[in-house]
Design a protein around this motif. Structure first.
Motif, PDB file in Angstrom:
ATOM      1  N   PHE A  14       0.666  -1.115  -0.263  1.00 55.88           N
ATOM      2  CA  PHE A  14       0.276  -0.137  -0.070  1.00 55.88           C
ATOM      3  C   PHE A  14       0.906   1.169  -0.024  1.00 55.88           C
ATOM      4  N   LEU A  15       1.820   1.372   0.800  1.00 55.03           N
ATOM      5  CA  LEU A  15       2.760   2.361   1.194  1.00 55.03           C
ATOM      6  C   LEU A  15       3.870   2.585   0.014  1.00 55.03           C
ATOM      7  N   GLN A  16       4.024   1.423  -0.724  1.00 51.57           N
ATOM      8  CA  GLN A  16       5.172   1.295  -1.852  1.00 51.57           C
ATOM      9  C   GLN A  16       4.407   2.036  -2.833  1.00 51.57           C
ATOM     10  N   GLY A  17       3.262   2.255  -3.126  1.00 52.19           N
ATOM     11  CA  GLY A  17       2.617   2.803  -4.361  1.00 52.19           C
ATOM     12  C   GLY A  17       2.435   4.303  -3.873  1.00 52.19           C
ATOM     13  N   LEU A  18       2.812   4.836  -2.876  1.00 56.37           N
ATOM     14  CA  LEU A  18       2.389   6.185  -2.480  1.00 56.37           C
ATOM     15  C   LEU A  18       3.743   6.994  -2.026  1.00 56.37           C
ATOM     16  N   THR A  19       4.834   6.198  -1.838  1.00 59.97           N
ATOM     17  CA  THR A  19       5.868   6.867  -1.588  1.00 59.97           C
ATOM     18  C   THR A  19       7.032   7.034  -2.462  1.00 59.97           C
ATOM     19  N   THR A  20       8.216   7.812  -2.386  1.00 56.48           N
ATOM     20  CA  THR A  20       9.079   7.722  -3.202  1.00 56.48           C
ATOM     21  C   THR A  20      10.315   6.884  -2.683  1.00 56.48           C
ATOM     22  N   ASN A  21      10.391   6.311  -1.411  1.00 49.05           N
ATOM     23  CA  ASN A  21      11.485   5.363  -1.151  1.00 49.05           C
ATOM     24  C   ASN A  21      10.815   3.896  -1.188  1.00 49.05           C
ATOM     25  N   ASP A  22      11.693   2.965  -1.066  1.00 50.16           N
ATOM     26  CA  ASP A  22      11.202   1.453  -1.146  1.00 50.16           C
ATOM     27  C   ASP A  22      11.123   1.073   0.244  1.00 50.16           C
ATOM     28  N   SER A  43      16.367  -2.343   7.308  1.00 52.06           N
ATOM     29  CA  SER A  43      17.266  -1.005   7.523  1.00 52.06           C
ATOM     30  C   SER A  43      17.866  -1.237   8.936  1.00 52.06           C
ATOM     31  N   HIS A  44      19.212  -0.854   8.975  1.00 49.29           N
ATOM     32  CA  HIS A  44      19.894  -1.025  10.372  1.00 49.29           C
ATOM     33  C   HIS A  44      19.404  -0.143  11.275  1.00 49.29           C
ATOM     34  N   THR A  45      18.773   1.069  10.903  1.00 48.68           N
ATOM     35  CA  THR A  45      17.990   1.992  11.818  1.00 48.68           C
ATOM     36  C   THR A  45      16.663   1.647  12.144  1.00 48.68           C
ATOM     37  N   GLY A  46      16.027   0.849  11.332  1.00 51.44           N
ATOM     38  CA  GLY A  46      14.648   0.706  11.362  1.00 51.44           C
ATOM     39  C   GLY A  46      13.866   1.987  10.952  1.00 51.44           C
ATOM     40  N   SER A  47      14.157   2.767  10.048  1.00 47.98           N
ATOM     41  CA  SER A  47      13.513   3.816   9.549  1.00 47.98           C
ATOM     42  C   SER A  47      13.985   4.254   8.237  1.00 47.98           C
ATOM     43  N   LEU A  48      13.170   4.900   7.565  1.00 45.35           N
ATOM     44  CA  LEU A  48      13.420   5.444   6.089  1.00 45.35           C
ATOM     45  C   LEU A  48      12.947   7.096   5.945  1.00 45.35           C
ATOM     46  N   TYR A  49      13.665   7.576   5.138  1.00 46.77           N
ATOM     47  CA  TYR A  49      13.081   8.903   4.811  1.00 46.77           C
ATOM     48  C   TYR A  49      12.219   8.661   3.753  1.00 46.77           C
ATOM     49  N   THR A  50      11.241   9.495   3.499  1.00 50.71           N
ATOM     50  CA  THR A  50      10.335   9.329   2.117  1.00 50.71           C
ATOM     51  C   THR A  50       9.687  10.657   1.763  1.00 50.71           C
ATOM     52  N   MET A  51       8.877  10.642   0.745  1.00 52.18           N
ATOM     53  CA  MET A  51       8.039  11.726   0.529  1.00 52.18           C
ATOM     54  C   MET A  51       6.759  11.426  -0.051  1.00 52.18           C
ATOM     55  N   PHE A  52       5.731  11.693   0.195  1.00 51.24           N
ATOM     56  CA  PHE A  52       4.429  11.681  -0.427  1.00 51.24           C
ATOM     57  C   PHE A  52       4.428  12.804  -1.780  1.00 51.24           C
TER      58      PHE A  52
END
Length: 349
Positions: free
Chosen positions: A57-65, A72-81
């Motif tokens: 669902f989020l894969q089709g809405l956000t810039t990141n994978d 992810s070693h941090t357990g987080s990702l930066y992304t944009m809608f």
């Protein structure tokens, strides 16, 4: 032509090295002693998205994978809608929920939290996805290091119902803390002191982190990125680990990919040094010595500002002004030198 290009490249790279030194030595909070500053990010809120189909669902809405969140070693990702025209609607940091692969937390600007939720619900269609504002359950804090000594590290792990997560954009931005809303700043400070051998200070104003971000040239929230006004690569999304060019389609993907592959990115967010502070909530243009506009100020605090700058024109100008007063643009030390090569190549074309 090659000689001309090499001379220009040498000139701009020299300015880049000089700016790195200035950024390091003139940091507004630089001291001889390392310390962490803890700040309550009252402008940020968390949205919980839960369901078996949450990743696609989020894969089709956000810039990141979003699939990379699991590894992810941090357990987080930066992304944009983005909107359909490829412009930024909302910036976000997404977190994987501990021991629950069907839940993802989205950190966003509180001023557009409701709009983001409506955006998600619009594209939910018939998926069994639950979307909730959990601001009353969890709060977002940040911890960032100041000082000229070696880097200090906090353990990225849950501690007493508080998650410590490295900022996925830049190491210099420090850590995010996700803590239950009943935790006090004194409790959090005490916990961090027990985890590190460095000095911990509580922010006495709600803007130390913003000043820190502006010094680095990093935008965050709707003040720095008004919805529908900027492209993600202008906001340095590509060099802040916020976009994947190998994932499948998402809203706004076509224009983002085309701009990336052509390499034509004329404007980017850059930090600005001010001679005098600017008035809050006012619009300012950055002008060159001929009076032509080369950028727009997005936000400022004390003698630091963030601006969307026409890189080539700003770097070629000896004297820049904002509101008639002198200012200077810095090339962030975390920018890759290849980015400047592309500016030179674009002028040669």
């Amino acid at each position: 032509m090659n000689v001309l290009r090499n001379n220009r490249l040498h000139h701009w790279c020299s300015r880049w090295v000089a700016s790195v030194r200035r950024t390091h030595t003139n940091h507004p909070a630089a001291t001889k002693e390392n310390k962490f500053i803890v700040e309550d990010l009252q402008q940020r809120q968390l949205v919980r998205v839960k369901g078996e189909d949450v990743v696609p669902f989020l894969q089709g809405l956000t810039t990141n994978d979003i699939r990379q969140l699991e590894s992810s070693h941090t357990g987080s990702l930066y992304t944009m809608f983005l909107n359909k025209a490829g412009r930024v609607l909302y910036d976000a940091i997404v977190y994987k929920a501990p021991s629950d692969s069907s839940t993802i937390l989205i950190e966003c600007d509180q001023d557009v939290c409701n709009e983001l939720m409506r955006h998600l619900k619009l594209y939910r269609v018939r998926r069994k996805i639950q979307i909730d504002n959990i601001a009353e359950e969890l709060k977002v804090w940040c911890v960032f290091q100041v000082g000229e000594g070696p880097a200090c590290v906090l353990p990225q792990m849950p501690v007493d119902n508080m998650d410590i997560i490295g900022d996925p954009r830049l190491p210099e931005l420090g850590y995010r803390l996700l803590a239950t809303s009943d935790r006090t700043s004194e409790e959090i400070s005490k916990l961090l002191k027990n985890l590190s051998n460095t000095k911990i200070e509580l922010s006495n104003v709600a803007s130390n982190y913003r000043l820190h971000r502006y010094s680095l040239g990093v935008a965050e929230g709707v003040q720095d990125m008004p919805p529908g006004k900027q492209f993600p690569l202008e906001a340095n999304c590509d060099i802040l680990n916020g976009v994947s060019f190998n994932k499948g389609c998402y809203i706004g993907q076509e224009l983002t990919a085309r701009v990336h592959h052509t390499g034509v990115i004329r404007k980017r967010h850059m930090p600005v040094n001010l001679k005098n502070p600017l008035m809050e909530n006012s619009s300012y243009a950055m002008c060159n010595d001929a009076g032509a506009k080369v950028g727009n100020v997005l936000g400022s605090i004390e003698t630091k500002a963030l601006a969307l700058v026409r890189i080539e024109k700003a770097l070629k100008t000896k004297e820049l002004t904002i509101d008639g007063k002198p200012c200077s643009v810095e090339i962030p030390k975390w920018w890759p030198p290849l980015l400047l090569n592309n500016v030179v190549a674009r002028e040669e074309a």
